[in-house]
Scaffold this active site. Structure first.
Site, PDB file in Angstrom:
ATOM      1  N   PRO A  10       7.975  21.352 -21.530  1.00  0.00           N
ATOM      2  CA  PRO A  10       7.133  21.563 -22.464  1.00  0.00           C
ATOM      3  C   PRO A  10       7.295  20.803 -23.776  1.00  0.00           C
ATOM      4  O   PRO A  10       8.469  20.611 -24.072  1.00  0.00           O
ATOM      5  CB  PRO A  10       7.680  23.300 -22.992  1.00  0.00           C
ATOM      6  CG  PRO A  10       8.777  23.347 -21.873  1.00  0.00           C
ATOM      7  CD  PRO A  10       8.880  22.307 -21.046  1.00  0.00           C
ATOM      8  N   ASN A  11       6.272  20.563 -24.567  1.00  0.00           N
ATOM      9  CA  ASN A  11       6.146  20.122 -25.720  1.00  0.00           C
ATOM     10  C   ASN A  11       6.514  18.476 -25.646  1.00  0.00           C
ATOM     11  O   ASN A  11       6.132  17.820 -26.653  1.00  0.00           O
ATOM     12  CB  ASN A  11       7.181  20.721 -26.816  1.00  0.00           C
ATOM     13  CG  ASN A  11       6.960  22.054 -27.017  1.00  0.00           C
ATOM     14  OD1 ASN A  11       5.649  22.597 -27.321  1.00  0.00           O
ATOM     15  ND2 ASN A  11       7.769  22.961 -26.947  1.00  0.00           N
ATOM     16  N   ARG A  18       5.975  14.880 -32.746  1.00  0.00           N
ATOM     17  CA  ARG A  18       6.707  16.190 -33.206  1.00  0.00           C
ATOM     18  C   ARG A  18       8.048  15.383 -33.473  1.00  0.00           C
ATOM     19  O   ARG A  18       8.738  15.016 -32.494  1.00  0.00           O
ATOM     20  CB  ARG A  18       6.748  17.098 -31.608  1.00  0.00           C
ATOM     21  CG  ARG A  18       7.566  17.905 -31.735  1.00  0.00           C
ATOM     22  CD  ARG A  18       7.943  18.725 -30.658  1.00  0.00           C
ATOM     23  NE  ARG A  18       9.192  19.849 -30.480  1.00  0.00           N
ATOM     24  CZ  ARG A  18      10.018  19.834 -29.559  1.00  0.00           C
ATOM     25  NH1 ARG A  18       9.824  19.202 -28.612  1.00  0.00           N
ATOM     26  NH2 ARG A  18      10.851  20.537 -29.746  1.00  0.00           N
ATOM     27  N   TYR A  23      13.088  12.837 -31.758  1.00  0.00           N
ATOM     28  CA  TYR A  23      12.433  12.045 -30.490  1.00  0.00           C
ATOM     29  C   TYR A  23      11.903  10.744 -30.599  1.00  0.00           C
ATOM     30  O   TYR A  23      11.434  10.245 -29.368  1.00  0.00           O
ATOM     31  CB  TYR A  23      11.308  13.294 -30.153  1.00  0.00           C
ATOM     32  CG  TYR A  23      12.004  14.798 -29.861  1.00  0.00           C
ATOM     33  CD1 TYR A  23      12.757  14.761 -28.798  1.00  0.00           C
ATOM     34  CD2 TYR A  23      11.661  15.572 -30.551  1.00  0.00           C
ATOM     35  CE1 TYR A  23      13.517  16.121 -28.492  1.00  0.00           C
ATOM     36  CE2 TYR A  23      12.210  16.888 -30.366  1.00  0.00           C
ATOM     37  CZ  TYR A  23      12.956  17.124 -29.317  1.00  0.00           C
ATOM     38  OH  TYR A  23      13.445  18.309 -29.251  1.00  0.00           O
ATOM     39  N   ASN A  74      12.669  15.522 -17.079  1.00  0.00           N
ATOM     40  CA  ASN A  74      13.358  16.159 -18.458  1.00  0.00           C
ATOM     41  C   ASN A  74      12.653  17.690 -18.847  1.00  0.00           C
ATOM     42  O   ASN A  74      11.439  17.790 -18.963  1.00  0.00           O
ATOM     43  CB  ASN A  74      12.451  15.378 -19.701  1.00  0.00           C
ATOM     44  CG  ASN A  74      13.036  15.631 -21.084  1.00  0.00           C
ATOM     45  OD1 ASN A  74      13.525  16.799 -21.074  1.00  0.00           O
ATOM     46  ND2 ASN A  74      13.018  14.805 -22.083  1.00  0.00           N
ATOM     47  N   ALA A  77      13.069  22.609 -22.998  1.00  0.00           N
ATOM     48  CA  ALA A  77      13.717  23.889 -23.329  1.00  0.00           C
ATOM     49  C   ALA A  77      13.967  24.611 -22.119  1.00  0.00           C
ATOM     50  O   ALA A  77      14.765  25.357 -21.974  1.00  0.00           O
ATOM     51  CB  ALA A  77      12.774  24.500 -24.294  1.00  0.00           C
ATOM     52  N   GLU A  98      18.326  14.123 -14.348  1.00  0.00           N
ATOM     53  CA  GLU A  98      17.925  14.686 -15.634  1.00  0.00           C
ATOM     54  C   GLU A  98      17.931  14.011 -16.892  1.00  0.00           C
ATOM     55  O   GLU A  98      18.966  13.121 -17.113  1.00  0.00           O
ATOM     56  CB  GLU A  98      18.883  16.032 -15.738  1.00  0.00           C
ATOM     57  CG  GLU A  98      18.610  16.953 -17.027  1.00  0.00           C
ATOM     58  CD  GLU A  98      19.768  18.103 -17.212  1.00  0.00           C
ATOM     59  OE1 GLU A  98      19.400  18.923 -18.127  1.00  0.00           O
ATOM     60  OE2 GLU A  98      20.454  18.179 -16.310  1.00  0.00           O
ATOM     61  N   HIS A 100      17.257  13.596 -21.250  1.00  0.00           N
ATOM     62  CA  HIS A 100      16.803  14.525 -22.355  1.00  0.00           C
ATOM     63  C   HIS A 100      16.834  13.245 -23.604  1.00  0.00           C
ATOM     64  O   HIS A 100      17.757  12.318 -23.470  1.00  0.00           O
ATOM     65  CB  HIS A 100      18.133  15.294 -22.857  1.00  0.00           C
ATOM     66  CG  HIS A 100      18.322  16.413 -21.899  1.00  0.00           C
ATOM     67  ND1 HIS A 100      17.293  17.475 -21.864  1.00  0.00           N
ATOM     68  CD2 HIS A 100      19.086  16.612 -20.985  1.00  0.00           C
ATOM     69  CE1 HIS A 100      17.781  18.304 -20.956  1.00  0.00           C
ATOM     70  NE2 HIS A 100      18.587  18.025 -20.370  1.00  0.00           N
ATOM     71  N   ARG A 107      23.174  19.180 -30.749  1.00  0.00           N
ATOM     72  CA  ARG A 107      22.213  20.002 -31.393  1.00  0.00           C
ATOM     73  C   ARG A 107      22.989  21.354 -31.032  1.00  0.00           C
ATOM     74  O   ARG A 107      23.868  21.724 -31.159  1.00  0.00           O
ATOM     75  CB  ARG A 107      21.080  19.787 -30.687  1.00  0.00           C
ATOM     76  CG  ARG A 107      20.383  18.389 -30.746  1.00  0.00           C
ATOM     77  CD  ARG A 107      19.071  18.199 -30.199  1.00  0.00           C
ATOM     78  NE  ARG A 107      18.177  18.899 -30.898  1.00  0.00           N
ATOM     79  CZ  ARG A 107      16.992  19.084 -30.495  1.00  0.00           C
ATOM     80  NH1 ARG A 107      16.661  18.728 -29.230  1.00  0.00           N
ATOM     81  NH2 ARG A 107      15.923  19.682 -30.890  1.00  0.00           N
TER      82      ARG A 107
END
Length: 146
Positions: A10-11, A18, A23, A74, A77, A98, A100, A107
Site C-alpha cells: 500500500p501507498n 508522498r 521515501y 516491499n 504497512a 523483503e 523497505h 521510525r
C-alpha cells in the site's frame, strides 16, 4: 526467460510524491525501470506489481509458486500487520527478499516488527529505492547458488 516477482504494498504507488523526506524523489516507475535493468543484466525478467489490497498481494505470491524463481516484496504497512501475507510466503518455495525504502528501525516503534522478516531470506532496509536493486542482485546470487 526466468522471472522475478517484485511486489509492492500500500501507498507505494505514491512514491516520488508522498513524504519525499522519507521515501525520496524516485517514482515507482523509476524503481521498476531500475529493477528491470538489474534483472535483465542477470538473465531474468521482472513481473512488477503494486496494490493497496492485501488479497491481491497474496494472489501474486500464490502465482509466484509456479511462475517465479523468486520474490522481492516491499509489503509496506502490511509488514507489521499481515499474518496472511506471511502464510502465503511460507507456502511458496522460492527465495524471498523483503525490502523497505526507509530504515523501519529508526521510525515509530510499531514499525520495528515485521511478520514478513520471519520468512525472508534477506531483509534490506534504509537504502532508499536503491535497496530494490540490491535485492535483485542478491536474489540472483541466491538463485545461482542453488
Amino acid at each position: 526467460m526466468k522471472r522475478l516477482f517484485i511486489l509492492n504494498g500500500p501507498n507505494l504507488n505514491l512514491l516520488g510524491h508522498r513524504e519525499p523526506e522519507i521515501y525520496g524523489a524516485d517514482t515507482l516507475a523509476d524503481v521498476q525501470a531500475a529493477c528491470e535493468a538489474a534483472a535483465s543484466a542477470g538473465g531474468y525478467e521482472v513481473s512488477f506489481h503494486q496494490s493497496n489490497a492485501e488479497h491481491e498481494l497474496i494472489d501474486w505470491i500464490q502465482q509466484a509458486r509456479t511462475d517465479a524463481a523468486g520474490i522481492i516484496i516491499n509489503p509496506a504497512a502490511y509488514s507489521h500487520t499481515s499474518v496472511a501475507i506471511l502464510d502465503a510466503l511460507n507456502a511458496c518455495p522460492c527465495p524471498v527478499i523483503e525490502v523497505h525504502i526507509s530504515n523501519i528501525h529508526r521510525r515509530e516503534s510499531f514499525r520495528h516488527h515485521s511478520f514478513i522478516s520471519a520468512r525472508a531470506d534477506a531483509v534490506i532496509a534504509g537504502c532508499g529505492t536503491q535497496g530494490y536493486v540490491f535485492a535483485v542482485n542478491r536474489l540472483i546470487s541466491l538463485l545461482a547458488a542453488g
